[in-house]
Motif scaffolding. Structure first.
Motif, mmCIF file in Angstrom:
data_model
loop_
_atom_site.group_PDB
_atom_site.id
_atom_site.type_symbol
_atom_site.label_atom_id
_atom_site.label_comp_id
_atom_site.label_asym_id
_atom_site.label_seq_id
_atom_site.Cartn_x
_atom_site.Cartn_y
_atom_site.Cartn_z
ATOM 1 N N PRO A 178 0.835 -1.208 0.000
ATOM 2 C CA PRO A 178 0.000 0.000 0.000
ATOM 3 C C PRO A 178 0.867 1.254 0.000
ATOM 4 N N ASP A 179 0.350 2.303 -0.608
ATOM 5 C CA ASP A 179 1.078 3.557 -0.774
ATOM 6 C C ASP A 179 0.208 4.699 -0.246
ATOM 7 N N ALA A 180 0.733 5.513 0.672
ATOM 8 C CA ALA A 180 -0.006 6.650 1.215
ATOM 9 C C ALA A 180 -0.019 7.793 0.209
ATOM 10 N N ILE A 181 -1.176 8.445 0.098
ATOM 11 C CA ILE A 181 -1.372 9.565 -0.815
ATOM 12 C C ILE A 181 -1.794 10.777 0.015
ATOM 13 N N PHE A 182 -1.210 11.939 -0.301
ATOM 14 C CA PHE A 182 -1.568 13.177 0.382
ATOM 15 C C PHE A 182 -1.786 14.263 -0.665
ATOM 16 N N PRO A 183 -2.721 15.200 -0.414
ATOM 17 C CA PRO A 183 -2.914 16.305 -1.347
ATOM 18 C C PRO A 183 -1.700 17.219 -1.357
ATOM 19 N N ALA A 184 -1.602 18.048 -2.373
ATOM 20 C CA ALA A 184 -0.437 18.910 -2.550
ATOM 21 C C ALA A 184 -0.314 19.970 -1.456
ATOM 22 N N PRO B 199 0.491 21.679 1.706
ATOM 23 C CA PRO B 199 1.289 21.271 2.870
ATOM 24 C C PRO B 199 0.562 21.468 4.198
ATOM 25 N N ASN B 200 -0.361 22.448 4.278
ATOM 26 C CA ASN B 200 -1.128 22.645 5.508
ATOM 27 C C ASN B 200 -2.019 21.435 5.795
ATOM 28 N N ARG B 201 -2.634 20.899 4.765
ATOM 29 C CA ARG B 201 -3.503 19.743 4.952
ATOM 30 C C ARG B 201 -2.667 18.514 5.305
ATOM 31 N N HIS B 202 -1.504 18.390 4.688
ATOM 32 C CA HIS B 202 -0.622 17.264 4.995
ATOM 33 C C HIS B 202 -0.250 17.290 6.478
ATOM 34 N N ALA B 203 0.031 18.479 7.009
ATOM 35 C CA ALA B 203 0.367 18.610 8.429
ATOM 36 C C ALA B 203 -0.792 18.158 9.315
ATOM 37 N N LEU B 204 -2.023 18.418 8.882
ATOM 38 C CA LEU B 204 -3.186 17.976 9.659
ATOM 39 C C LEU B 204 -3.261 16.450 9.711
ATOM 40 N N TYR B 205 -2.981 15.798 8.601
ATOM 41 C CA TYR B 205 -2.993 14.328 8.588
ATOM 42 C C TYR B 205 -1.913 13.782 9.512
ATOM 43 N N GLU B 206 -0.731 14.388 9.456
ATOM 44 C CA GLU B 206 0.358 13.941 10.334
ATOM 45 C C GLU B 206 -0.011 14.141 11.799
ATOM 46 N N LYS B 207 -0.598 15.294 12.115
ATOM 47 C CA LYS B 207 -0.981 15.601 13.492
ATOM 48 C C LYS B 207 -1.943 14.550 14.043
#
Length: 133
Positions: free
Chosen positions: A3-9, A11-19
């Protein structure tokens, strides 16, 4: 293929997923499993107006699909969550008709819930990736 993780471009939203410790989507073979998308602003706060929150949820979903090389045309299954389905139905149908204007429509399950962490609508999908090997 693992499986491969996908994140939108964005960076603010990516930080929310990480959080919060989850991926926006997981690609497995030719399928994309997209986590529930809500009508959050870039900082993660809810959009207070329901119609705008609904549009933002679909916009956030579109960004995740795009990051995986997909679009709404590739969506095969939808699950949506609603805090007040009876009063929200017309607005949801209007938004749905904009992104899925013609058959074949994806399968869709709508679920009434009592809590969505301050949001009133959430949408998760499964899509078949058009260029998966």
């Amino acid at each position: 293929m693992p499986p491969d993780a996908i994140f939108p471009a964005n960076p603010n939203r990516h930080a929310l997923y990480e959080k919060h410790g989850y991926s926006a989507a997981i690609r497995s073979g030719d399928l994309l499993f997209v986590s529930g998308q809500v009508g959050s602003r870039d900082d993660g706060s809810p959009e207070p107006d329901f119609k705008r929150q609904l549009q933002q949820a679909f916009d956030n979903l579109a960004a995740v699909l795009k990051a995986a090389g997909a679009s709404f045309d590739d969506v095969i299954d939808v699950t949506s969550f609603h805090t007040d389905p009876e009063t929200q139905f017309d607005a949801v149908i209007e938004a749905k008709n904009r992104v899925f204007p013609e058959a074949p429509f994806p399968s869709w399950t709508a679920v009434g819930v009592t809590w969505l962490a301050g949001f009133d609508f959430e949408i998760k999908v499964v899509a078949r990736l058009p260029n998966a090997a």
